[in-house]
Design a protein around this motif. Structure first.
Motif, PDB file in Angstrom:
ATOM      1  N   ALA A 174      -2.707  -9.594  14.797  1.00  0.00           N
ATOM      2  CA  ALA A 174      -2.873 -10.304  13.541  1.00  0.00           C
ATOM      3  C   ALA A 174      -2.139  -9.593  12.415  1.00  0.00           C
ATOM      4  O   ALA A 174      -1.529 -10.233  11.555  1.00  0.00           O
ATOM      5  CB  ALA A 174      -4.360 -10.435  13.204  1.00  0.00           C
ATOM      6  N   ARG A 175      -2.157  -8.278  12.450  1.00  0.00           N
ATOM      7  CA  ARG A 175      -1.495  -7.550  11.361  1.00  0.00           C
ATOM      8  C   ARG A 175       0.025  -7.624  11.445  1.00  0.00           C
ATOM      9  O   ARG A 175       0.703  -7.725  10.427  1.00  0.00           O
ATOM     10  CB  ARG A 175      -1.985  -6.102  11.328  1.00  0.00           C
ATOM     11  N   VAL A 176       0.559  -7.573  12.657  1.00  0.00           N
ATOM     12  CA  VAL A 176       2.017  -7.723  12.796  1.00  0.00           C
ATOM     13  C   VAL A 176       2.420  -9.129  12.359  1.00  0.00           C
ATOM     14  O   VAL A 176       3.379  -9.326  11.624  1.00  0.00           O
ATOM     15  CB  VAL A 176       2.465  -7.461  14.255  1.00  0.00           C
ATOM     16  N   ASP A 199       0.404  12.077   5.047  1.00  0.00           N
ATOM     17  CA  ASP A 199       0.560  12.208   6.497  1.00  0.00           C
ATOM     18  C   ASP A 199       1.421  11.083   7.059  1.00  0.00           C
ATOM     19  O   ASP A 199       2.302  11.304   7.886  1.00  0.00           O
ATOM     20  CB  ASP A 199      -0.817  12.167   7.183  1.00  0.00           C
ATOM     21  N   GLN A 200       1.128   9.864   6.612  1.00  0.00           N
ATOM     22  CA  GLN A 200       1.887   8.715   7.109  1.00  0.00           C
ATOM     23  C   GLN A 200       3.363   8.845   6.756  1.00  0.00           C
ATOM     24  O   GLN A 200       4.235   8.585   7.583  1.00  0.00           O
ATOM     25  CB  GLN A 200       1.326   7.408   6.523  1.00  0.00           C
ATOM     26  N   ALA A 201       3.625   9.219   5.514  1.00  0.00           N
ATOM     27  CA  ALA A 201       5.012   9.339   5.073  1.00  0.00           C
ATOM     28  C   ALA A 201       5.745  10.392   5.895  1.00  0.00           C
ATOM     29  O   ALA A 201       6.893  10.194   6.313  1.00  0.00           O
ATOM     30  CB  ALA A 201       5.056   9.700   3.592  1.00  0.00           C
ATOM     31  N   THR A 261      -8.747   7.576  15.122  1.00  0.00           N
ATOM     32  CA  THR A 261      -8.943   6.156  14.810  1.00  0.00           C
ATOM     33  C   THR A 261      -9.104   6.002  13.296  1.00  0.00           C
ATOM     34  O   THR A 261      -9.817   6.768  12.663  1.00  0.00           O
ATOM     35  CB  THR A 261     -10.206   5.588  15.488  1.00  0.00           C
ATOM     36  N   GLY A 262      -8.405   5.018  12.758  1.00  0.00           N
ATOM     37  CA  GLY A 262      -8.509   4.786  11.324  1.00  0.00           C
ATOM     38  C   GLY A 262      -7.603   5.677  10.488  1.00  0.00           C
ATOM     39  O   GLY A 262      -7.719   5.725   9.268  1.00  0.00           O
ATOM     40  N   SER A 263      -6.659   6.366  11.150  1.00  0.00           N
ATOM     41  CA  SER A 263      -5.792   7.279  10.404  1.00  0.00           C
ATOM     42  C   SER A 263      -4.549   6.572   9.872  1.00  0.00           C
ATOM     43  O   SER A 263      -3.740   7.187   9.182  1.00  0.00           O
ATOM     44  CB  SER A 263      -5.381   8.454  11.286  1.00  0.00           C
ATOM     45  N   GLY A 264      -4.403   5.291  10.219  1.00  0.00           N
ATOM     46  CA  GLY A 264      -3.272   4.541   9.674  1.00  0.00           C
ATOM     47  C   GLY A 264      -2.054   4.482  10.577  1.00  0.00           C
ATOM     48  O   GLY A 264      -0.936   4.321  10.107  1.00  0.00           O
ATOM     49  N   LYS A 265      -2.265   4.563  11.888  1.00  0.00           N
ATOM     50  CA  LYS A 265      -1.145   4.461  12.832  1.00  0.00           C
ATOM     51  C   LYS A 265      -0.492   3.097  12.731  1.00  0.00           C
ATOM     52  O   LYS A 265       0.730   2.974  12.718  1.00  0.00           O
ATOM     53  CB  LYS A 265      -1.631   4.693  14.265  1.00  0.00           C
ATOM     54  N   THR A 266      -1.337   2.062  12.678  1.00  0.00           N
ATOM     55  CA  THR A 266      -0.803   0.708  12.659  1.00  0.00           C
ATOM     56  C   THR A 266       0.108   0.498  11.451  1.00  0.00           C
ATOM     57  O   THR A 266       1.159  -0.132  11.557  1.00  0.00           O
ATOM     58  CB  THR A 266      -1.959  -0.311  12.649  1.00  0.00           C
ATOM     59  N   GLU A 267      -0.285   1.057  10.332  1.00  0.00           N
ATOM     60  CA  GLU A 267       0.550   0.945   9.134  1.00  0.00           C
ATOM     61  C   GLU A 267       1.914   1.617   9.368  1.00  0.00           C
ATOM     62  O   GLU A 267       2.950   1.099   8.931  1.00  0.00           O
ATOM     63  CB  GLU A 267      -0.180   1.570   7.940  1.00  0.00           C
ATOM     64  N   VAL A 313       0.854  -1.200   0.000  1.00  0.00           N
ATOM     65  CA  VAL A 313       0.000   0.000   0.000  1.00  0.00           C
ATOM     66  C   VAL A 313       0.881   1.239   0.000  1.00  0.00           C
ATOM     67  O   VAL A 313       1.939   1.274   0.612  1.00  0.00           O
ATOM     68  CB  VAL A 313      -0.982   0.084   1.212  1.00  0.00           C
ATOM     69  N   GLU A 314       0.414   2.204  -0.708  1.00  0.00           N
ATOM     70  CA  GLU A 314       1.134   3.475  -0.797  1.00  0.00           C
ATOM     71  C   GLU A 314       0.826   4.260   0.464  1.00  0.00           C
ATOM     72  O   GLU A 314      -0.343   4.428   0.810  1.00  0.00           O
ATOM     73  CB  GLU A 314       0.618   4.202  -2.027  1.00  0.00           C
ATOM     74  N   LEU A 315       1.834   4.758   1.144  1.00  0.00           N
ATOM     75  CA  LEU A 315       1.569   5.546   2.348  1.00  0.00           C
ATOM     76  C   LEU A 315       0.889   6.857   1.963  1.00  0.00           C
ATOM     77  O   LEU A 315       1.177   7.429   0.920  1.00  0.00           O
ATOM     78  CB  LEU A 315       2.870   5.857   3.085  1.00  0.00           C
TER      79      LEU A 315
HETATM   80  P1  ADP Z   1      -5.281   3.156  13.100  1.00  0.00           P
HETATM   81  O1  ADP Z   1      -4.259   2.202  13.611  1.00  0.00           O
HETATM   82  O2  ADP Z   1      -4.836   4.586  13.171  1.00  0.00           O
HETATM   83  O3  ADP Z   1      -6.670   2.966  13.664  1.00  0.00           O
HETATM   84  P2  ADP Z   1      -5.060   1.613  10.689  1.00  0.00           P
HETATM   85  O4  ADP Z   1      -3.590   1.510  10.491  1.00  0.00           O
HETATM   86  O5  ADP Z   1      -5.772   0.448  11.258  1.00  0.00           O
HETATM   87  O6  ADP Z   1      -5.409   2.920  11.526  1.00  0.00           O
HETATM   88  O7  ADP Z   1      -5.688   2.038   9.277  1.00  0.00           O
HETATM   89  C1  ADP Z   1      -7.077   2.067   9.068  1.00  0.00           C
HETATM   90  C2  ADP Z   1      -7.408   1.305   7.788  1.00  0.00           C
HETATM   91  O8  ADP Z   1      -6.772   1.924   6.667  1.00  0.00           O
HETATM   92  C3  ADP Z   1      -6.911  -0.110   7.800  1.00  0.00           C
HETATM   93  O9  ADP Z   1      -7.880  -0.910   7.199  1.00  0.00           O
HETATM   94  C4  ADP Z   1      -5.646  -0.078   6.976  1.00  0.00           C
HETATM   95  O10 ADP Z   1      -5.386  -1.304   6.340  1.00  0.00           O
HETATM   96  C5  ADP Z   1      -5.923   1.011   5.982  1.00  0.00           C
HETATM   97  N1  ADP Z   1      -4.732   1.755   5.587  1.00  0.00           N
HETATM   98  C6  ADP Z   1      -3.767   2.252   6.390  1.00  0.00           C
HETATM   99  N2  ADP Z   1      -2.850   2.927   5.676  1.00  0.00           N
HETATM  100  C7  ADP Z   1      -3.236   2.853   4.386  1.00  0.00           C
HETATM  101  C8  ADP Z   1      -2.701   3.383   3.163  1.00  0.00           C
HETATM  102  N3  ADP Z   1      -1.592   4.121   3.146  1.00  0.00           N
HETATM  103  N4  ADP Z   1      -3.373   3.111   2.037  1.00  0.00           N
HETATM  104  C9  ADP Z   1      -4.502   2.387   2.055  1.00  0.00           C
HETATM  105  N5  ADP Z   1      -5.066   1.881   3.150  1.00  0.00           N
HETATM  106  C10 ADP Z   1      -4.441   2.109   4.326  1.00  0.00           C
END
Ligand code: ADP
Ligand code: ZN
Length: 849
Positions: free
Chosen positions: A375-377, A312-314, A338-344, A307-309
């Motif tokens: 599960a994601r890690v 903000d993530q980058a 929540t849902g902003s992509g922290k886990t990524e 997935v492309e960051l």
């Molecule tokens: P958080 O940990 O902040 O709640 P997540 O990392 O779970 O956010 O991201 C929320 C959703 O967006 C997840 O389903 C994740 O797979 C997806 N996601 C995260 N980063 C990206 C990205 N750069 N491009 C597409 N989807 C993404």
């Protein structure tokens, strides 16, 4: 060569002279000192710090940990600071050495020693946390022959008349090896073993021994086979195995797997294959070895590296990667909705650490509630990941531990105790949901995972990421002061909207609709449920019930009585029919009517999940409704059942407490209703507003995670409260600016230091007196200095727990040195209290109940 054990001390001449060789160890006992034990001549000349030994301490077998000689003990100048060789004093001997090499790093021991000192924890209790799983000694008390018994047996001096016909076989049995009563009874089914042993004991022939058993935890192993070193496969097949085609084929297969193969996987229980394998071993073509068995791995599906960051993530990732590369111990607050992509972002940072060949630690609040991130890690890093959860058997846990220590696994994921995992080449620590109260250990060694992680990162020279949508005030404030760096992810990924939040003013609703005033669900919330049901979406109704029944909370107007000095809710005491401040002990009469709205019958009211369930079922009889709270969660499997139903969308409405608020990601949830947002505000805790905001935001984050746009309806009597109104606009910063002012005005953390002391015992008067004694000791120390507030003693907010009365003292101030001195004096006074009085000290309290 390792460093001499006791640097800077007079040489100890164990071998040639009379002076004993000493080893300094930490023991898991509530005494703040280290202990010196004598190292018998039969044992190695030195024991490296980090080695476990077994000792007897007041007759009890304990596991001790050899510490570095210069390790500081908690209390200054305490006995045991240095080994003291007093003449005439016999030092106890080490019974046995458990490890051949150290199993706890010196860095870990220093970190724990330092942390223990800071929070007044006996050093041995802290260090015990670093011991590998299964270190607690097991003891057995088998029967064995005495020296006299052995002599008698060998001299055949036992007449059949003296012993009875079955005496000799019993003694011969015991001569081979000591045995328990149960195993003797099995071996001699026709003998009354108990009586026989009693008579043999009287004759001095047998005795019971205290025997220490190896820890139960064993790394489960598996047999592997691989090509023997130096074997030329082609030549072996052509010559030695020229007429054994099947063996040759087997050899080729084994040779092809460079890491070797599990024998189980080769033979699949077939005797012929097993015998071929043995034949190969006899010809010295293959060798067997026992390896730790890996637990079953999940299938790895993610592959999400592609997935492309987002921008903000980058932007957030760059400084983190930079710190990883520079091996800097910088701390980052990753602040994202929540849902902003922290886990990524964590996953990318982990990949960076792996590429650098280092290890990483990922902490989550509760492992059972956080399958998602685990599960994601796992999905991304496969068997490089060790998941340390409480469901592991001791042996499995030990196996994970060993694989981490030896570097076979690179990433440890777990709850706060994973901090103690042996990661020698730590390159990154991540704490997800860093604001969560579960990171605080509330017993024994009362550490906070965040603080320990900070120390760990400093020692390892690695960055620390604190991630949250609602950071703790402490962490957010540190970013303000510039101590740590704040990285923010202000938007959800993919332009998904944050759920729409409606805040319902219950007072207004009730005024508008007087006949519906006894209803729990307001009209707008009922309507929202109807709409969700009609659209086929799920609803979660959330009721934060904790500690509710002891508060004076008017369900008509939402008014709650508070202490003006301490700004916490007053607690109702039914026995005396009084209101009390549990910080400063102010006492007030219970008002006749609600002092907010004058309602006569609602001054004391509690609404439970049961009543909410009743009302919901009555209003929506065809909806599939389930309840999840602590009462029903006690039923086996119930929690999983409800969570599964949410996931499969086989339930329409779930009524729940905190348990539904955390970590889950249910795509079908369309509506989240919060029944009484105010309740948490009225807990007698200076963090009440912070918790309320965090909880509401977290709950709101549950809605609309997937395709459906989510909706949140919050019922409250104080829609304008600064911990509630900003939830509507997902506005952490507004909440933060208000709350930080309150904290500063009242001197609460992060501006002031707070120490909490709870005295508890079975007798109320005795407990209260003891608390007074401690308060006097503290005030006496303070008399000359001033500058510190000593609040109480007052009954603790939970005034009685498991049959024990609890009184609380609070020290509040900004002078750390003074606070330390006063605390030490108080602890000294505490040591002089009678034994049944227990004193619990928390130097960094997070939970005030
Ligand atoms: P958080 O940990 O902040 O709640 P997540 O990392 O779970 O956010 O991201 C929320 C959703 O967006 C997840 O389903 C994740 O797979 C997806 N996601 C995260 N980063 C990206 C990205 N750069 N491009 C597409 N989807 C993404
Ligand atoms: Zn008060």
């Amino acid at each position: 060569m390792s460093a001499p054990l006791f640097d800077g001390l007079p040489p100890l001449s164990g071998e040639d002279g009379g002076e004993p060789r000493l080893v300094r160890i930490a023991l898991p006992v509530p005494i703040d000192r280290l202990f010196d034990y004598r190292l018998p001549d039969r044992m190695p000349a030195t024991l490296a710090p980090g080695t476990r030994v077994r000792v007897l301490f007041s007759g009890q077998p304990l596991t001790g940990l050899v510490v570095p000689p210069d390790l500081e003990t908690g209390t200054e100048g305490a006995e045991g600071d240095r080994p003291i060789l007093r003449s005439g004093r016999t030092l106890a001997e080490i019974e046995s050495v458990i490890d051949e090499e150290p199993v706890v790093s010196q860095a870990m021991m220093r970190i724990l020693g330092e942390a223990a000192h800071e929070i007044f924890c006996p050093i041995g209790l802290a260090l015990a946390h670093a011991l590998p799983p299964g270190s607690t000694p097991r003891v057995a008390r088998p029967w064995a022959l005495t020296a006299r018994g052995e002599r008698a047996l060998s001299q055949r001096a036992l007449g059949a008349d003296a012993l009875g016909g079955d005496g000799r076989p019993l003694l011969e049995h015991l001569a081979r090896r000591p045995a328990t009563l149960a195993s003797l009874a099995r071996a001699f089914p026709r003998v009354d073993v108990g009586r026989r042993l009693a008579s043999l004991t009287r004759d001095g022939l047998v005795e019971r021994r205290l025997e220490q058993r190896a820890p139960r935890a064993r790394v489960p192993t598996e047999r592997f086979v691989r090509l023997a070193p130096g074997v030329d496969v082609q030549e072996a097949c052509d010559r030695t195995l020229a007429r054994a085609g099947k063996q040759a084929a087997l050899l080729r297969m084994i040779a092809a797997a460079r890491q070797g193969l599990a024998t189980r996987a080769i033979t699949r229980g077939e005797a012929q294959v097993a015998s071929r394998l043995r034949a190969l071993a006899r010809r010295d073509l293959v060798v067997f070895e026992e390896r730790p068995r890996l637990d079953a791995q999940d299938s790895f599906l993610d592959g999400g590296d592609r997935v492309e960051l987002t921008e903000d993530q980058a932007l957030a990732l760059r400084p983190i990667c930079d710190a990883i590369a520079r091996r800097s111990d910088e701390t980052f607050l990753l602040h994202g909705v929540t849902g902003s992509g922290k886990t990524e972002v964590y996953l990318r940072a982990l990949a960076e650490v792996r590429a650098a060949g280092r290890q990483a630690l990922v902490l989550v609040p509760e492992i059972t509630l956080t399958h998602q991130i685990v599960a994601r890690v796992r999905a991304r890093f496969g068997d490089q990941v060790a998941v340390l959860h409480s469901g592991l058997k001791p042996g499995e846990r030990l196996a994970q531990w060993e694989r981490l220590r030896t570097g076979q696994t690179a990433i440890a994921v777990g709850a706060r105790s994973a901090l103690f995992a042996p990661l020698e080449t730590l390159g990154l620590i991540v704490i997800d949901e860093e604001h969560d109260g579960a990171y605080k250990n509330d017993e024994g060694f009362r550490y906070h995972a965040r603080e320990l992680a900070q120390k760990l990162a400093a020692h390892a020279a690695c960055p620390l990421i604190l991630g949250s949508a609602t950071p703790s005030l402490e962490t957010r404030h540190r970013a303000d002061r510039g101590d740590i760096r704040r990285l923010s992810l202000p938007r959800r990924v993919g332009g998904r909207p944050l759920p729409a939040v409606d805040i319902i003013d219950l007072a207004q609703e009730k005024a508008r609709n007087p006949r519906g005033r006894k209803m729990i669900l307001s009209r707008p919330l009922r309507q929202a449920i109807e709409e969700a049901l009609a659209a086929g979406g799920q609803t979660i109704l959330f009721l934060n019930r904790r500690g509710f029944s002891t508060r004076i909370f008017c369900f008509q107007c939402g008014h709650a009585e508070r202490c003006d000095d301490c700004d916490v809710a007053l607690v109702y005491h039914a026995a005396e029919s009084q209101l009390r401040c549990h910080y400063c002990d102010l006492v007030r009469e219970v008002p006749e009517h609600c002092s907010g709205c004058g309602d006569p019958e609602t001054a004391l009211l509690g609404v439970g999940t049961e009543r909410l369930e009743e009302e919901t079922r009555a209003l929506f009889p065809t909806a599939r409704t389930m309840r999840l709270d602590r009462d029903v969660a006690a039923r086996r499997g119930h929690t999983e059942q409800v969570l599964r139903a949410l996931k499969n969308e086989s339930v329409d409405i779930v009524i729940g407490t905190q348990m539904v608020a955390k970590g889950h990601d249910f795509p079908g949830v369309q509506l989240v209703g919060v029944i009484a947002a105010d309740i948490g505000l009225h807990l007698p805790d200076f963090r009440a507003a912070e918790r309320t905001f965090q909880l509401l935001t977290q709950v709101a984050g549950r809605a609309g995670r997937a395709q459906r746009p989510g909706r949140v309806v919050i019922q409250t009597f104080v829609p304008d409260h600064y911990a509630i109104a900003p939830v509507g606009s997902h506005d952490f910063e507004t909440f933060y600016r208000e709350e930080i002012q309150h904290r500063e005005a009242l001197g609460y953390p992060p501006f002031g230091l707070l120490t909490r002391i709870v005295v508890h015992a079975e007798d109320e008067a005795e407990t209260s007196q003891a608390a007074e004694t401690l308060a006097r000791a503290a005030r006496a120390e303070l008399a000359e200095a001033g500058g510190l507030e000593i609040l109480g003693p007052a009954p603790a907010p939970i005034a009685r727990l498991r049959g024990r009365y609890r009184f609380m003292l609070l020290f509040k101030g900004t002078d750390a040195k003074l606070l330390r001195r006063v605390t030490e004096r108080t602890l000294e006074a505490a040591r002089r209290l009678p034994r049944d009085l227990q004193v619990a000290l928390d130097a960094r309290p997070v939970h005030m109940l």
